[in-house]
Design an enzyme around this catalytic site. Structure first.
Site, PDB file in Angstrom:
ATOM      1  N   PRO A   2      16.067  14.482 -43.674  1.00 29.39           N
ATOM      2  CA  PRO A   2      15.701  13.091 -43.360  1.00 29.39           C
ATOM      3  C   PRO A   2      14.367  12.709 -44.001  1.00 29.39           C
ATOM      4  O   PRO A   2      13.437  13.499 -44.013  1.00 29.39           O
ATOM      5  CB  PRO A   2      15.601  13.080 -41.840  1.00 29.39           C
ATOM      6  CG  PRO A   2      15.480  14.499 -41.426  1.00 29.39           C
ATOM      7  CD  PRO A   2      16.115  15.330 -42.490  1.00 29.39           C
ATOM      8  N   GLU A   3      14.298  11.516 -44.551  1.00 31.30           N
ATOM      9  CA  GLU A   3      13.050  11.012 -45.119  1.00 31.30           C
ATOM     10  C   GLU A   3      12.528   9.895 -44.230  1.00 31.30           C
ATOM     11  O   GLU A   3      13.135   9.560 -43.216  1.00 31.30           O
ATOM     12  CB  GLU A   3      13.301  10.531 -46.551  1.00 31.30           C
ATOM     13  CG  GLU A   3      13.714  11.690 -47.460  1.00 31.30           C
ATOM     14  CD  GLU A   3      13.277  11.482 -48.897  1.00 31.30           C
ATOM     15  OE1 GLU A   3      12.183  10.929 -49.116  1.00 31.30           O
ATOM     16  OE2 GLU A   3      14.037  11.874 -49.790  1.00 31.30           O
ATOM     17  N   LYS A  61       7.365  11.815 -42.209  1.00 29.13           N
ATOM     18  CA  LYS A  61       8.640  12.299 -41.666  1.00 29.13           C
ATOM     19  C   LYS A  61       8.472  12.918 -40.288  1.00 29.13           C
ATOM     20  O   LYS A  61       9.414  13.515 -39.762  1.00 29.13           O
ATOM     21  CB  LYS A  61       9.239  13.346 -42.609  1.00 29.13           C
ATOM     22  CG  LYS A  61       9.406  12.857 -44.034  1.00 29.13           C
ATOM     23  CD  LYS A  61       9.819  13.999 -44.930  1.00 29.13           C
ATOM     24  CE  LYS A  61       9.630  13.613 -46.394  1.00 29.13           C
ATOM     25  NZ  LYS A  61       9.944  14.735 -47.289  1.00 29.13           N
ATOM     26  N   ARG A 267      13.055  21.146 -59.090  1.00 32.86           N
ATOM     27  CA  ARG A 267      14.009  20.078 -58.834  1.00 32.86           C
ATOM     28  C   ARG A 267      14.134  19.255 -60.118  1.00 32.86           C
ATOM     29  O   ARG A 267      14.061  19.813 -61.206  1.00 32.86           O
ATOM     30  CB  ARG A 267      13.548  19.216 -57.650  1.00 32.86           C
ATOM     31  CG  ARG A 267      13.622  19.992 -56.345  1.00 32.86           C
ATOM     32  CD  ARG A 267      13.320  19.135 -55.142  1.00 32.86           C
ATOM     33  NE  ARG A 267      11.884  18.942 -54.979  1.00 32.86           N
ATOM     34  CZ  ARG A 267      11.355  18.259 -53.975  1.00 32.86           C
ATOM     35  NH1 ARG A 267      12.128  17.717 -53.068  1.00 32.86           N
ATOM     36  NH2 ARG A 267      10.049  18.105 -53.870  1.00 32.86           N
TER      37      ARG A 267
END
Ligand SMILES: [Zn+2]
Length: 284
Positions: A2-3, A61, A267
């Site tokens: 979740p952001e 967050k 990433r």
């Protein structure tokens, strides 16, 4: 994971359903759920019993509930944590890690977590923020966020702009996807050295960050009236509105140039080679 927009949706929902109520009992079903709480599962449950929940707050967050005596219940949702409110008589699912009942006998609160990376912690408040996250910088949607302070610290940091956006001690609440989207909107390359950013470019970037987060929030769509608050629900934003992230080889929505993917911190970073030209002296 979740952001900020997803956590904000959960915060608003829980603010609606549990703020103003008083905890009756707490049952810790898996000790890992409170592994950072030094009091242990029994101590945590005993210390939470009878506590009023006065507010639901968020920074980046992180989500927490203000209690009495300048203390807070801090929730870190990890990869798969959920805080669910519902009928207290419904059966306990296999992934429920902790259960809170309330003195009014109404809907209960369940912390469920399939992968047990998330956790709960009773802690002190330090200037209104839980002590364990006091080092986390304000997020750009908070009133406490000061653009001038951010700009000055960004300039001194001497790193690539995307790396800086992901640094929670500088600005919180921006994950990999939102960073790429904001940089695309602001027409800034992800490796642009922060010390070369002009004042106007920093303003443009902050505006882009706020726009991206606000639009994602609007697309969140979780109804606050439903007795079910789900943090894993995809916001819908990702499917509809992505301009850069995950679009390698597809035409830029502004100029048609194929979006490029570069490796970045294990990433990826997605950008338009035309709209976001690679800087000289880039910080990779
Ligand atoms: Zn472009």
């Amino acid at each position: 994971m979740p952001e900020l927009p997803e956590v904000e949706t959960v915060r608003a929902g829980l603010g609606h359903h549990i703020v103003g109520r008083t905890v009756d009992t707490v049952t810790v079903l898996n000790p890992r759920a409170v592994r950072r709480d030094l009091a242990g599962p029994d101590g945590f449950a005993a210390a939470m019993a009878g506590r009023p929940i006065t507010n639901a707050e968020r920074r980046g967050k992180y989500l927490w509930f203000d209690l009495d005596h300048d203390e807070a219940l801090l929730a870190h949702l990890g990869m798969s944590g959920q805080l669910l409110v519902g009928d207290p008589d419904r059966p306990l699912g296999p992934h429920v890690r902790a259960r809170f009942t309330f003195t009014d006998g109404g809907p209960d609160l369940r912390f469920t977590d399939q992968r047990t990376f998330g956790h709960l912690l009773l802690c002190e408040l330090q200037d209104g923020v839980p002590a364990p996250i006091a080092h986390i910088a304000p997020d750009p949607l908070e009133e406490a966020f000061a653009a001038e302070v951010f700009a000055a610290r960004l300039h001194r940091r001497k790193t690539g702009i995307k790396r800086a956006l992901l640094d929670q001690s500088l600005i919180s609440g921006i994950g990999n996807i939102y960073a790429d989207e904001a940089l695309w909107r602001a027409r800034l390359h992800w490796a642009r050295p922060t010390e070369t950013l002009r004042r106007g470019e920093v303003s443009r970037l902050l505006e882009a960050v706020r726009d991206v987060l606000t639009e994602a929030l609007k697309a969140g769509g979780t109804s606050f009236d439903a007795l079910y608050v789900n943090v894993n629900g995809e916001s819908g934003y990702f499917d509809r509105s992505l301009n850069a992230y995950g679009r390698e080889g597809q035409p830029c929505n502004r100029c048609g140039t194929p979006i490029r993917r570069d490796p970045f911190m294990n990433r990826s970073a997605y950008s338009c080679p035309h709209c976001q030209p690679r800087p000289r002296n880039a910080h990779w």
